[in-house]
Design a protein around this motif. Structure first.
Motif, mmCIF file in Angstrom:
data_model
loop_
_atom_site.group_PDB
_atom_site.id
_atom_site.type_symbol
_atom_site.label_atom_id
_atom_site.label_comp_id
_atom_site.label_asym_id
_atom_site.label_seq_id
_atom_site.Cartn_x
_atom_site.Cartn_y
_atom_site.Cartn_z
ATOM 1 N N GLY A 16 -54.106 -32.006 -10.601
ATOM 2 C CA GLY A 16 -54.959 -30.868 -10.309
ATOM 3 C C GLY A 16 -54.390 -29.990 -9.219
ATOM 4 O O GLY A 16 -53.199 -30.054 -8.887
ATOM 5 N N ARG A 17 -55.250 -29.161 -8.659
ATOM 6 C CA ARG A 17 -54.837 -28.162 -7.685
ATOM 7 C C ARG A 17 -55.758 -28.206 -6.471
ATOM 8 O O ARG A 17 -56.924 -28.550 -6.580
ATOM 9 C CB ARG A 17 -54.902 -26.775 -8.331
ATOM 10 N N ALA A 18 -55.215 -27.853 -5.302
ATOM 11 C CA ALA A 18 -55.998 -27.796 -4.067
ATOM 12 C C ALA A 18 -55.822 -26.419 -3.433
ATOM 13 O O ALA A 18 -54.698 -25.936 -3.296
ATOM 14 C CB ALA A 18 -55.546 -28.877 -3.088
ATOM 15 N N ARG A 19 -56.912 -25.812 -3.045
ATOM 16 C CA ARG A 19 -56.865 -24.508 -2.383
ATOM 17 C C ARG A 19 -56.234 -24.626 -1.014
ATOM 18 O O ARG A 19 -56.152 -25.701 -0.425
ATOM 19 C CB ARG A 19 -58.284 -23.970 -2.222
ATOM 20 N N ARG A 20 -55.819 -23.480 -0.479
ATOM 21 C CA ARG A 20 -55.276 -23.457 0.885
ATOM 22 C C ARG A 20 -56.291 -23.984 1.880
ATOM 23 O O ARG A 20 -55.949 -24.731 2.796
ATOM 24 C CB ARG A 20 -54.889 -22.030 1.280
ATOM 25 N N LYS A 21 -57.540 -23.580 1.722
ATOM 26 C CA LYS A 21 -58.582 -24.000 2.659
ATOM 27 C C LYS A 21 -58.728 -25.520 2.682
ATOM 28 O O LYS A 21 -58.833 -26.118 3.753
ATOM 29 C CB LYS A 21 -59.906 -23.339 2.290
ATOM 30 N N GLU A 22 -58.734 -26.135 1.513
ATOM 31 C CA GLU A 22 -58.847 -27.596 1.440
ATOM 32 C C GLU A 22 -57.679 -28.256 2.166
ATOM 33 O O GLU A 22 -57.867 -29.175 2.962
ATOM 34 C CB GLU A 22 -58.880 -28.043 -0.016
ATOM 35 N N TYR A 23 -56.467 -27.783 1.900
ATOM 36 C CA TYR A 23 -55.270 -28.379 2.493
ATOM 37 C C TYR A 23 -55.254 -28.207 4.017
ATOM 38 O O TYR A 23 -55.048 -29.159 4.758
ATOM 39 C CB TYR A 23 -54.012 -27.748 1.877
ATOM 40 N N ALA A 66 -49.426 -32.683 -2.696
ATOM 41 C CA ALA A 66 -48.978 -32.481 -4.079
ATOM 42 C C ALA A 66 -49.900 -31.514 -4.807
ATOM 43 O O ALA A 66 -49.442 -30.615 -5.519
ATOM 44 C CB ALA A 66 -48.915 -33.819 -4.815
ATOM 45 N N ARG A 67 -51.212 -31.666 -4.606
ATOM 46 C CA ARG A 67 -52.150 -30.753 -5.261
ATOM 47 C C ARG A 67 -51.995 -29.330 -4.739
ATOM 48 O O ARG A 67 -52.126 -28.362 -5.473
ATOM 49 C CB ARG A 67 -53.591 -31.238 -5.071
ATOM 50 N N ARG A 68 -51.691 -29.178 -3.450
ATOM 51 C CA ARG A 68 -51.477 -27.841 -2.883
ATOM 52 C C ARG A 68 -50.242 -27.192 -3.510
ATOM 53 O O ARG A 68 -50.232 -26.008 -3.833
ATOM 54 C CB ARG A 68 -51.332 -27.929 -1.359
ATOM 55 N N LEU A 69 -49.187 -27.976 -3.666
ATOM 56 C CA LEU A 69 -47.981 -27.450 -4.310
ATOM 57 C C LEU A 69 -48.253 -27.104 -5.767
ATOM 58 O O LEU A 69 -47.735 -26.110 -6.277
ATOM 59 C CB LEU A 69 -46.828 -28.439 -4.180
ATOM 60 N N HIS A 70 -49.072 -27.899 -6.436
ATOM 61 C CA HIS A 70 -49.458 -27.588 -7.818
ATOM 62 C C HIS A 70 -50.166 -26.238 -7.875
ATOM 63 O O HIS A 70 -49.977 -25.475 -8.820
ATOM 64 C CB HIS A 70 -50.400 -28.650 -8.386
ATOM 65 N N ASP A 71 -50.967 -25.949 -6.870
ATOM 66 C CA ASP A 71 -51.710 -24.690 -6.847
ATOM 67 C C ASP A 71 -50.779 -23.482 -6.751
ATOM 68 O O ASP A 71 -51.114 -22.412 -7.217
ATOM 69 C CB ASP A 71 -52.691 -24.696 -5.674
ATOM 70 N N THR A 72 -49.613 -23.676 -6.156
ATOM 71 C CA THR A 72 -48.643 -22.582 -6.066
ATOM 72 C C THR A 72 -47.663 -22.596 -7.233
ATOM 73 O O THR A 72 -46.717 -21.809 -7.255
ATOM 74 C CB THR A 72 -47.846 -22.653 -4.742
ATOM 75 N N ASN A 105 -52.561 -22.655 -14.524
ATOM 76 C CA ASN A 105 -51.156 -23.015 -14.699
ATOM 77 C C ASN A 105 -51.093 -24.403 -15.343
ATOM 78 O O ASN A 105 -52.107 -24.946 -15.763
ATOM 79 C CB ASN A 105 -50.366 -22.932 -13.375
ATOM 80 N N SER A 106 -49.909 -24.972 -15.416
ATOM 81 C CA SER A 106 -49.752 -26.252 -16.112
ATOM 82 C C SER A 106 -50.440 -27.414 -15.387
ATOM 83 O O SER A 106 -50.551 -28.501 -15.935
ATOM 84 C CB SER A 106 -48.263 -26.563 -16.296
ATOM 85 N N TYR A 107 -50.923 -27.179 -14.163
ATOM 86 C CA TYR A 107 -51.590 -28.239 -13.396
ATOM 87 C C TYR A 107 -53.113 -28.134 -13.444
ATOM 88 O O TYR A 107 -53.806 -28.978 -12.895
ATOM 89 C CB TYR A 107 -51.108 -28.216 -11.943
ATOM 90 N N GLY A 108 -53.627 -27.078 -14.070
ATOM 91 C CA GLY A 108 -55.071 -26.954 -14.211
ATOM 92 C C GLY A 108 -55.568 -25.559 -13.900
ATOM 93 O O GLY A 108 -54.793 -24.647 -13.605
#
Length: 116
Positions: A16-23, A66-72, A105-108
């Motif tokens: 999945g993906r993580a927003r900047r705020k979450e990270y 990893a989720r933050r990188l997925h978000d980008t 994107n490919s991560y969600g």
């Protein structure tokens, strides 16, 4: 604190993906707790509390990274760039500061779009 607990509860979630705020909220609370525990360790002359804490949050830190990188739009394997002294950490900070990819994107799906 809500974002910190969200990451801790999802400690094995590398998908999945993580927003900047979450990270960054996780990073901020993590740093504050680490500093407080290090001060307590220094007062009592031990290194146990901070060490145990950092070992306990190692897996959640890797997962949210990893989720933050997925978000980008990057693979979580880019976390290994930190193994390059100084330059690797700078590159990783730049990657984690970048905005999300606007569409799915490919991560969600984009977590920003889901929040509205």
């Amino acid at each position: 604190m809500e974002w910190y607990l969200k990451v801790i509860k999802n400690y094995t979630g590398f998908q999945g993906r993580a927003r900047r705020k979450e990270y960054w909220m996780f990073a901020l609370v993590n740093a504050i707790i680490g500093i407080v525990l290090s001060i307590i360790d220094a007062i009592f002359g031990i290194t146990l509390l901070a060490t145990l804490y950092y070992l306990a949050v190692l897996l959640p830190s890797l997962a949210v990274g990893a989720r933050r990188l997925h978000d980008t739009g990057r693979s979580g394997w880019w976390l290994l760039i930190c193994l390059i002294p100084l330059i690797g950490a700078i590159i990783l900070i730049v990657f984690t500061c970048q905005d999300s990819q606007e569409n799915e994107n490919s991560y969600g799906p984009n977590p920003k779009a889901a929040a509205f």
